[in-house]
Design an enzyme around this catalytic site. Structure first.
Site, PDB file in Angstrom:
ATOM      1  N   SER A  64      43.027   3.124  19.491  1.00 20.35           N
ATOM      2  CA  SER A  64      42.217   4.069  19.786  1.00 20.35           C
ATOM      3  C   SER A  64      43.169   5.457  19.923  1.00 20.35           C
ATOM      4  CB  SER A  64      41.110   4.226  21.126  1.00 20.35           C
ATOM      5  OG  SER A  64      41.901   4.249  22.230  1.00 20.35           O
ATOM      6  N   LYS A  65      42.499   6.535  19.860  1.00 17.56           N
ATOM      7  CA  LYS A  65      43.539   7.884  20.052  1.00 17.56           C
ATOM      8  C   LYS A  65      43.929   7.779  21.471  1.00 17.56           C
ATOM      9  CE  LYS A  65      42.653  12.918  20.383  1.00 17.56           C
ATOM     10  NZ  LYS A  65      44.082  12.986  20.828  1.00 17.56           N
ATOM     11  N   ARG A  66      43.152   7.254  22.384  1.00 18.22           N
ATOM     12  CA  ARG A  66      43.537   7.358  23.928  1.00 18.22           C
ATOM     13  C   ARG A  66      44.890   6.566  24.158  1.00 18.22           C
ATOM     14  NH1 ARG A  66      39.449   5.008  26.635  1.00 18.22           N
ATOM     15  NH2 ARG A  66      38.016   5.495  24.840  1.00 18.22           N
ATOM     16  N   GLY A  96      47.058   6.450  21.905  1.00 22.64           N
ATOM     17  CA  GLY A  96      48.230   7.254  21.535  1.00 22.64           C
ATOM     18  C   GLY A  96      48.544   8.047  22.509  1.00 22.64           C
ATOM     19  N   ASP A  97      47.749   8.689  23.120  1.00 20.97           N
ATOM     20  CA  ASP A  97      48.060   9.667  24.149  1.00 20.97           C
ATOM     21  C   ASP A  97      48.724   9.007  25.409  1.00 20.97           C
ATOM     22  OD1 ASP A  97      46.612  11.531  22.530  1.00 20.97           O
ATOM     23  OD2 ASP A  97      44.706  11.341  23.805  1.00 20.97           O
TER      24      ASP A  97
END
Ligand code: GLU
Length: 509
Positions: A260-262, A264-265
């Site tokens: 998920s994008k999270r 990556g963050d």
């Protein structure tokens, strides 16, 4: 095999996720390998989720990665338009075909009525077991249906799914997947409110009309495949049903679950090909391009997330990927998104790049760090790059590794000073300066032996003298071979730094 025609069919609901990029890539590799066609279809029938700029973003990202489109909104082609919002007539006509054949029906239930049904029946599903208790053209008298339509009541068209069927989906990676039609609900195919079809109708009508031979898409679409099979049958198109290929999920680099994008963050890597500026929130999400990845490194990295060439080969050009790609070597199991490996690919591609080309990419980084590149020849920058490139994963890392070639140190690393700057160091380095000044050919091969001979002759500590020297020139005890550095900097600059160091460095007490 008849002509291979594949499509990448993104919905412009935001930036293309890296998983979507992999789907596009696999479609492209498959199409090219078979001399087929790659279609880009924009599935923008969900007006609620439409995001301005998303379509341009998709085009730009695919172009950056070298994924070429044969038929699409911009390319045109024999089966256009390739944007679903421009195909309303087609969907209206096909909705009508299903209604006339009794394969679909009109439903008038309001959101509140649906809500009430869900509240009254646990696990409510709009299907053969419940539809007669709802308000639709199967349960209401014909004149009532007509009256409602004449009044302009809002409605949806639902697919009439009959229970008791075993629906077979032939997936070229997963084999035969069989599911019972009982678990499917009467999916909405069309909404009068915006005169638009839903994904399910538009997707399969277009796959059929665009003569798609293989539907290659992410695993998250596997649950819709049985419905799509039934729709093909309902239209009488079963003999031209495309082959299905559901690609393995991309998984979190650590732990379980979908990437998920999270992630990556949290772990510091981009999940989008290009930087994305969210038009609503103004948030900026990082992209592979802006983070310094070479497009081919990204392609190579993604190609191996879910597929392998059957041996250990890792570095492959686009042409090699096209040649070697095969669905037989795609895995069913999800692929861990090993972003560190992505860095390794970038590192490897940068090493293979011509030094002069790399130097050109480095110039804007130098300028951004306040260096006026007009003061340095291309040859100088190229040589600096060649000395340090082994240590970089990204072009921007060159600054950290090579900055001292462009600017003298303004401070000296404290821990190195502490370790290497002895009471006798200034006197020794003053001698070294005199020696360097006296050499005939400063940048030549004779400098190193001359300095080493001097150290040996005086009985000085080799490590301390050379590291103190390095400290004055580089600012810390790192970097390539010392005499490669001094040869490139030249005598004047080397001596100026050496003398400045002798003057400025005072060891901490
Ligand atoms: N529009 C769908 C998406 O956004 C297409 C899925 C498919 O390829 O059928 O991914």
């Amino acid at each position: 095999m008849s002509e291979v025609r594949v499509r990448f069919a993104p919905s412009p609901t935001g930036p293309l996720h890296i998983g979507g990029v992999r789907t596009a890539l696999y479609n492209y590799l498959f199409a090219r390998q078979h001399g087929g066609k790659m279609i880009l279809r924009i599935e923008d029938t969900d007006s609620q989720r439409f995001v301005p700029g998303a379509e341009d973003y998709i085009n730009e990202a695919l172009a950056w990665l070298g994924i070429e489109i044969d038929e699409g909104v911009r390319e045109g082609g024999p089966y256009g338009p390739y944007k679903q919002s421009e195909r309303r007539d087609i969907y209206r006509e096909h909705t009508r075909m299903l209604l006339d054949a009794g394969k679909a029906y009109i439903a008038f239930d309001t959101p509140a009525e649906l809500e009430a049904a869900r509240a009254a029946t646990p696990n409510f599903q709009y299907d053969a077991s419940t539809r007669m208790s709802m308000r639709n053209s199967l349960s209401l008298p014909a004149d009532e249906v007509k009256r409602l339509l004449d009044e302009g009541a809002q409605y949806v068209v639902r697919f009439r799914i009959e229970p008791g069927r075993n629906v077979e989906v032939n997936d070229l990676i997963r084999g035969k997947v069989v599911i019972k039609s009982d678990i499917l609900d009467d999916k909405v195919l069309y909404k009068s409110a915006d005169d638009l079809p839903t994904y399910h109708l538009a997707n399969i009508v277009d796959d059929h009309l665009m003569k798609v031979s293989h539907v290659i898409r992410g695993e998250e679409w596997l649950p819709s495949a049985p419905l799509h099979v039934l729709l093909y049958e309902a239209f009488g198109w079963a003999d031209t049903m495309p082959a299905f290929v559901h690609l393995p999920l991309l998984l979190k680099p650590d732990g379980k679950g979908k990437l998920s994008k999270r992630d990556g963050d949290r772990l510091g890597f981009p999940v989008f090909p290009l930087e994305w500026h969210d038009p609503k929130s103004g948030d900026i999400s990082s992209g592979y391009r802006e983070s310094g990845y070479l497009p081919h490194a990204v392609v190579n990295f993604l190609a191996l997330l879910g597929w392998n060439p059957g041996d250990d080969t890792e570095i492959m050009s686009m042409d090699e990927l096209i040649q070697k790609f095969s669905l037989d070597h795609c895995s069913k199991a999800g692929a861990k998104f090993a972003f560190e490996k992505g860095k390794w690919f970038n590192h490897t591609y940068l090493q293979a790049m011509d030094d002069a080309e790399l130097a050109m990419l480095f110039k804007p980084v130098l300028e951004a760090n306040g260096v006026n590149t007009a003061n340095f020849s291309d040859e100088y920058i190229t040589r600096a790059v060649s000395l340090v490139k082994g240590r970089i994963n990204f072009v921007k890392d060159l600054w950290d590794q090579a900055r001292f070639f462009f600017t003298a140190p303004d401070s000296y690393a404290e821990k190195d000073v502490k370790k290497r700057w002895k009471p006798e160091t200034p006197a020794q380095l003053t001698e070294l300066a005199a020696l360097l000044e006296s050499l005939d050919d400063f940048a030549g091969a004779g400098t190193e032996p001359a300095v080493l001979a001097w150290i040996a002759d005086k009985g000085y500590h080799l490590g301390n003298v050379m590291n103190a020297f390095r400290l004055t020139v580089v600012g810390e005890c790192k970097g390539p071979h010392m005499f490669d550095i001094t040869a490139l900097l030249g005598r004047d600059e080397t001596l100026a730094r050496l003398r400045a160091g002798i003057e400025r460095i005072t060891p901490a007490e």
